[in-house]
Design a protein around this motif. Structure first.
Motif, PDB file in Angstrom:
ATOM      1  N   HIS A 288       0.851  -1.123  -0.038  1.00 51.36           N
ATOM      2  CA  HIS A 288       0.049  -0.055   0.010  1.00 51.36           C
ATOM      3  C   HIS A 288       0.921   1.264   0.061  1.00 51.36           C
ATOM      4  O   HIS A 288       1.987   1.316   0.626  1.00 51.36           O
ATOM      5  CB  HIS A 288      -0.743  -0.073   1.323  1.00 51.36           C
ATOM      6  N   GLU A 289       0.379   2.132  -0.770  1.00 48.97           N
ATOM      7  CA  GLU A 289       1.336   3.545  -0.705  1.00 48.97           C
ATOM      8  C   GLU A 289       0.273   4.449  -0.050  1.00 48.97           C
ATOM      9  O   GLU A 289      -0.851   4.615  -0.360  1.00 48.97           O
ATOM     10  CB  GLU A 289       1.432   4.004  -2.142  1.00 48.97           C
ATOM     11  N   TRP A 290       0.768   5.243   0.739  1.00 50.51           N
ATOM     12  CA  TRP A 290      -0.098   6.313   1.392  1.00 50.51           C
ATOM     13  C   TRP A 290       0.635   7.470   1.845  1.00 50.51           C
ATOM     14  O   TRP A 290       1.972   7.480   1.939  1.00 50.51           O
ATOM     15  CB  TRP A 290      -0.691   5.741   2.663  1.00 50.51           C
ATOM     16  N   SER A 291       0.068   8.654   2.062  1.00 53.32           N
ATOM     17  CA  SER A 291       0.879   9.867   2.719  1.00 53.32           C
ATOM     18  C   SER A 291       0.653  10.075   4.023  1.00 53.32           C
ATOM     19  O   SER A 291      -0.482   9.815   4.609  1.00 53.32           O
ATOM     20  CB  SER A 291       0.553  11.025   1.843  1.00 53.32           C
ATOM     21  N   ALA A 292       1.575  10.429   4.901  1.00 45.55           N
ATOM     22  CA  ALA A 292       1.574  10.707   6.287  1.00 45.55           C
ATOM     23  C   ALA A 292       2.781  11.439   6.657  1.00 45.55           C
ATOM     24  O   ALA A 292       3.750  11.549   6.190  1.00 45.55           O
ATOM     25  CB  ALA A 292       1.587   9.481   7.152  1.00 45.55           C
TER      26      ALA A 292
ATOM     27  N   ARG B 262       2.433   5.454  20.040  1.00 41.06           N
ATOM     28  CA  ARG B 262       1.647   5.159  19.134  1.00 41.06           C
ATOM     29  C   ARG B 262       1.984   5.702  17.550  1.00 41.06           C
ATOM     30  O   ARG B 262       1.115   6.542  17.053  1.00 41.06           O
ATOM     31  CB  ARG B 262       0.148   5.484  19.525  1.00 41.06           C
ATOM     32  N   PRO B 263       3.088   5.452  17.112  1.00 42.23           N
ATOM     33  CA  PRO B 263       3.377   5.905  15.950  1.00 42.23           C
ATOM     34  C   PRO B 263       2.255   5.204  14.746  1.00 42.23           C
ATOM     35  O   PRO B 263       2.003   4.205  14.887  1.00 42.23           O
ATOM     36  CB  PRO B 263       4.713   5.302  15.508  1.00 42.23           C
ATOM     37  N   ALA B 264       2.160   5.923  13.800  1.00 36.30           N
ATOM     38  CA  ALA B 264       1.176   5.752  12.828  1.00 36.30           C
ATOM     39  C   ALA B 264       1.919   4.440  11.821  1.00 36.30           C
ATOM     40  O   ALA B 264       2.965   4.545  11.318  1.00 36.30           O
ATOM     41  CB  ALA B 264       0.733   6.928  11.969  1.00 36.30           C
ATOM     42  N   GLY B 265       1.345   3.514  11.491  1.00 40.33           N
ATOM     43  CA  GLY B 265       1.652   2.577  10.632  1.00 40.33           C
ATOM     44  C   GLY B 265       0.933   2.350   9.243  1.00 40.33           C
ATOM     45  O   GLY B 265       0.189   3.265   9.169  1.00 40.33           O
ATOM     46  N   CYS B 266       0.974   1.363   8.694  1.00 42.70           N
ATOM     47  CA  CYS B 266       0.547   1.464   7.359  1.00 42.70           C
ATOM     48  C   CYS B 266      -1.249   1.125   7.433  1.00 42.70           C
ATOM     49  O   CYS B 266      -1.415   0.225   7.946  1.00 42.70           O
ATOM     50  CB  CYS B 266       0.971   0.136   6.511  1.00 42.70           C
ATOM     51  N   PRO B 267      -2.047   1.976   6.842  1.00 39.15           N
ATOM     52  CA  PRO B 267      -3.380   1.986   6.815  1.00 39.15           C
ATOM     53  C   PRO B 267      -3.802   0.709   5.993  1.00 39.15           C
ATOM     54  O   PRO B 267      -4.933  -0.138   6.421  1.00 39.15           O
ATOM     55  CB  PRO B 267      -3.923   3.179   6.418  1.00 39.15           C
ATOM     56  N   GLY B 268      -2.986   0.326   4.954  1.00 41.83           N
ATOM     57  CA  GLY B 268      -3.426  -0.952   4.257  1.00 41.83           C
ATOM     58  C   GLY B 268      -3.282  -2.193   5.127  1.00 41.83           C
ATOM     59  O   GLY B 268      -3.971  -3.207   5.143  1.00 41.83           O
ATOM     60  N   CYS B 269      -2.255  -2.156   5.822  1.00 43.68           N
ATOM     61  CA  CYS B 269      -1.965  -3.537   6.702  1.00 43.68           C
ATOM     62  C   CYS B 269      -3.087  -3.518   7.801  1.00 43.68           C
ATOM     63  O   CYS B 269      -3.503  -4.584   8.198  1.00 43.68           O
ATOM     64  CB  CYS B 269      -0.684  -3.388   7.654  1.00 43.68           C
ATOM     65  N   ASP B 270      -3.667  -2.236   8.265  1.00 47.58           N
ATOM     66  CA  ASP B 270      -4.776  -2.200   9.489  1.00 47.58           C
ATOM     67  C   ASP B 270      -5.919  -2.735   8.671  1.00 47.58           C
ATOM     68  O   ASP B 270      -6.546  -3.739   9.219  1.00 47.58           O
ATOM     69  CB  ASP B 270      -4.986  -0.786   9.872  1.00 47.58           C
TER      70      ASP B 270
END
Ligand SMILES: [Zn+2]
Ligand SMILES: [Zn+2]
Length: 168
Positions: A136-140, A150-158
């Motif tokens: 997944h590609e995303w911007s953060a 709580r660092p942000a991870g990949c939303p696709g993996c979520d």
């Protein structure tokens, strides 16, 4: 402006004795008569940032700017947290083992290089997940990924995790 304390070193004198740092403070001081200030004065003086791209004007106690431990600089420049050779996202990754290595691999922004950003940058960078099933590609923001809580991870993996989770 209150009246300067009769005791204590004059601000101008301090500047003259403190090389580049002193010269810069003297340059940034926008009081009509800096010679009336003392080095340790708690009076709020007017300053103008010497940074060409900034030129921010602000008020700060003379003592806050001249103290030897954590002196205050321009608040606007501080917010922007300019990157440097020793303070940038790349050096942060190098110093953070597996986690840093992974973030650096996921970082796939084309506009900015890792060394052009800081660990706490609000810049929205592009990331690409390393998981084979995800990609997944995303911007953060860089800050959201490097923070310790709580660092942000990949939303696709979520999303994948939720799909895989057995129905309750
Ligand atoms: Zn500034
Ligand atoms: Zn993913």
């Amino acid at each position: 402006m209150g009246r300067p304390k009769s005791s204590g070193k004059s601000f101008v004198e301090w500047c003259n004795e403190n090389g580049q740092r002193g010269a810069r403070l003297l340059l940034e001081c926008r009081e009509k008569d800096p010679s009336k200030l003392t080095k340790a004065s708690h009076d709020k003086a007017l300053w103008k940032c010497a940074e060409e791209k900034c030129r921010h004007k602000w008020r700060a106690q003379v003592s806050d700017r001249t103290k030897s431990v954590k002196p205050r600089g321009c608040p606007k420049c501080a917010n922007r947290m300019p990157h440097s050779k020793t303070n940038n996202f790349l050096t942060w990754c190098d110093a953070n083992g597996e986690r840093g290595k992974r973030l650096l691999e996921e970082f796939c922004d084309t506009e900015k290089k890792p060394e052009e950003l800081t660990k706490s940058s609000d810049y929205k960078a592009l990331w690409k997940c390393l998981h084979k099933r995800c990609k997944h590609e995303w911007s953060a923001t860089v800050a959201s990924r490097t923070r310790s809580v709580r660092p942000a991870g990949c939303p696709g993996c979520d999303r994948l995790r939720k799909k895989d989770a057995p129905d309750a």
